[in-house]
Design a protein around this motif. Sequence first.
Motif, PDB file in Angstrom:
ATOM      1  N   GLY A 111      55.078 -16.029  71.605  1.00  0.00           N
ATOM      2  CA  GLY A 111      55.843 -17.222  71.948  1.00  0.00           C
ATOM      3  C   GLY A 111      55.423 -18.485  71.230  1.00  0.00           C
ATOM      4  O   GLY A 111      56.121 -19.500  71.311  1.00  0.00           O
ATOM      5  N   VAL A 112      54.290 -18.451  70.515  1.00  0.00           N
ATOM      6  CA  VAL A 112      53.797 -19.674  69.861  1.00  0.00           C
ATOM      7  C   VAL A 112      53.555 -19.494  68.368  1.00  0.00           C
ATOM      8  O   VAL A 112      52.924 -20.349  67.745  1.00  0.00           O
ATOM      9  N   VAL A 113      54.057 -18.399  67.779  1.00  0.00           N
ATOM     10  CA  VAL A 113      53.788 -18.166  66.353  1.00  0.00           C
ATOM     11  C   VAL A 113      54.303 -19.329  65.507  1.00  0.00           C
ATOM     12  O   VAL A 113      55.351 -19.901  65.772  1.00  0.00           O
ATOM     13  N   HIS A 114      53.493 -19.663  64.496  1.00  0.00           N
ATOM     14  CA  HIS A 114      53.786 -20.719  63.527  1.00  0.00           C
ATOM     15  C   HIS A 114      53.934 -22.100  64.178  1.00  0.00           C
ATOM     16  O   HIS A 114      54.693 -22.945  63.696  1.00  0.00           O
ATOM     17  N   ASN A 115      53.234 -22.312  65.274  1.00  0.00           N
ATOM     18  CA  ASN A 115      53.153 -23.640  65.890  1.00  0.00           C
ATOM     19  C   ASN A 115      51.706 -24.115  65.750  1.00  0.00           C
ATOM     20  O   ASN A 115      50.809 -23.624  66.436  1.00  0.00           O
ATOM     21  N   ASP A 116      51.477 -25.056  64.854  1.00  0.00           N
ATOM     22  CA  ASP A 116      50.120 -25.499  64.523  1.00  0.00           C
ATOM     23  C   ASP A 116      49.436 -26.263  65.641  1.00  0.00           C
ATOM     24  O   ASP A 116      48.227 -26.508  65.576  1.00  0.00           O
ATOM     25  N   PHE A 117      50.189 -26.670  66.655  1.00  0.00           N
ATOM     26  CA  PHE A 117      49.595 -27.456  67.731  1.00  0.00           C
ATOM     27  C   PHE A 117      49.050 -26.583  68.870  1.00  0.00           C
ATOM     28  O   PHE A 117      48.351 -27.072  69.748  1.00  0.00           O
ATOM     29  N   MET A 118      49.379 -25.295  68.869  1.00  0.00           N
ATOM     30  CA  MET A 118      48.956 -24.407  69.949  1.00  0.00           C
ATOM     31  C   MET A 118      47.666 -23.666  69.582  1.00  0.00           C
ATOM     32  O   MET A 118      47.553 -23.103  68.488  1.00  0.00           O
ATOM     33  N   VAL A 119      46.706 -23.674  70.489  1.00  0.00           N
ATOM     34  CA  VAL A 119      45.482 -22.890  70.342  1.00  0.00           C
ATOM     35  C   VAL A 119      45.409 -21.915  71.520  1.00  0.00           C
ATOM     36  O   VAL A 119      45.635 -22.308  72.668  1.00  0.00           O
ATOM     37  N   ILE A 120      45.108 -20.653  71.240  1.00  0.00           N
ATOM     38  CA  ILE A 120      45.065 -19.621  72.268  1.00  0.00           C
ATOM     39  C   ILE A 120      43.629 -19.299  72.654  1.00  0.00           C
ATOM     40  O   ILE A 120      42.771 -19.050  71.800  1.00  0.00           O
ATOM     41  N   GLY A 121      43.373 -19.311  73.969  1.00  0.00           N
ATOM     42  CA  GLY A 121      42.111 -18.832  74.509  1.00  0.00           C
ATOM     43  C   GLY A 121      42.406 -17.761  75.547  1.00  0.00           C
ATOM     44  O   GLY A 121      43.508 -17.709  76.094  1.00  0.00           O
ATOM     45  N   VAL A 122      41.442 -16.915  75.812  1.00  0.00           N
ATOM     46  CA  VAL A 122      41.656 -15.785  76.722  1.00  0.00           C
ATOM     47  C   VAL A 122      40.478 -15.632  77.682  1.00  0.00           C
ATOM     48  O   VAL A 122      39.316 -15.773  77.287  1.00  0.00           O
ATOM     49  N   VAL A 123      40.821 -15.376  78.946  1.00  0.00           N
ATOM     50  CA  VAL A 123      39.849 -14.890  79.929  1.00  0.00           C
ATOM     51  C   VAL A 123      40.297 -13.474  80.267  1.00  0.00           C
ATOM     52  O   VAL A 123      41.380 -13.276  80.812  1.00  0.00           O
ATOM     53  N   ARG A 124      39.520 -12.498  79.908  1.00  0.00           N
ATOM     54  CA  ARG A 124      39.988 -11.119  80.026  1.00  0.00           C
ATOM     55  C   ARG A 124      40.123 -10.683  81.477  1.00  0.00           C
ATOM     56  O   ARG A 124      39.268 -10.968  82.315  1.00  0.00           O
ATOM     57  N   ALA A 125      41.224  -9.980  81.745  1.00  0.00           N
ATOM     58  CA  ALA A 125      41.477  -9.517  83.106  1.00  0.00           C
ATOM     59  C   ALA A 125      42.353  -8.272  83.112  1.00  0.00           C
ATOM     60  O   ALA A 125      43.004  -7.977  84.108  1.00  0.00           O
ATOM     61  N   GLY A 126      42.375  -7.561  81.979  1.00  0.00           N
ATOM     62  CA  GLY A 126      43.209  -6.368  81.897  1.00  0.00           C
ATOM     63  C   GLY A 126      42.424  -5.092  82.107  1.00  0.00           C
ATOM     64  O   GLY A 126      41.308  -5.117  82.621  1.00  0.00           O
TER      65      GLY A 126
END
Length: 310
Positions: free
Chosen positions: A74-89
């Motif tokens: 949902g955020v590909v090629h958007n330079d303003f978005m940074v993804i972080g993850v807390v694992r829960a799977g």
Amino acid sequence: MHVLFIINEAAGNGKGKKVWHRLQRHLTIHYEIAFTEYEGHGLEIARRWAHGAQTRKLIVIVGGDGTIHEVVSGVVHNDFMVIGVVRAGSGNDFARYFPIFRNAKQIETYVQSELAGISMDIGMIQFGTMQHELFVNNAGIGFDAYITKYINKSRLKYYLNKIGLGKLSYAAAVVRGLFGFERFDVTVRTNDQEWHFKQAWFVAMSNHPYFGGGMKISPMSKPDDGKIEVTIVHGISRLKLLFIFATVFFEKHTKFKEITFLQSNQFEIILDSDKIDSHTDGNYIGVIEQGMVIHCGVKQNAWKTMTLDK
């Protein structure tokens, strides 16, 4: 920095909810929250939140590989978005390679320091003239997708998660599925080269090394090198395949002549046998018809991950 938590409470058969409640108790920064309620909702939330952004934003995903797949898509090629993850799977293959947040303090330190994200590739796969699909970890046709379909339909993962062994659901399903899967013939092309494989078990397209809950199927894969690695397992008995799966956790499978590794920025894969299953990031996406051309490639600098050490 604006912070949004996207939480899949159902991840890991309820683990997502527990992880979020534990994390939330220790958060002191300002943040927004969105809960996923159905398949594809993570993509919708991320796309809506990213739309029109002119300042850097951090999205923290509390969930598993399926939720991460949706949000990053949902955020590909958007330079303003940074993804972080807390694992829960259950499998948490993303967390085995990429940096993740382990507690609230790490998140708050990151937000306060305003560190820049690191750009990563994303894989792209298109079946014939159908709409393309993206993948963060890996995509595949054949046995791995067949197993994915079985896991999604069965209660096996649910019961293993209950006793804290959710990551074994893939391995357990492999043993069960060995005797029901029909092998197939496949052609793989890249640039000016072409290979034909008889009695293939699967074709895995990887953007980083891990799949299936910790199996390092593609040790040479890197998500920032502009390449996709394709692994083909072919011409091997059922019993030997079971043995090879056990070696994948220790990277010993690379020595077998029945496993071929290819690397390029694009591939064409043509199914020479009857219908076969397919998946992206462990999400079953349907059946591939005989003769269909599968286009696989990579989009460089497609998304940003946070920069903490694992």
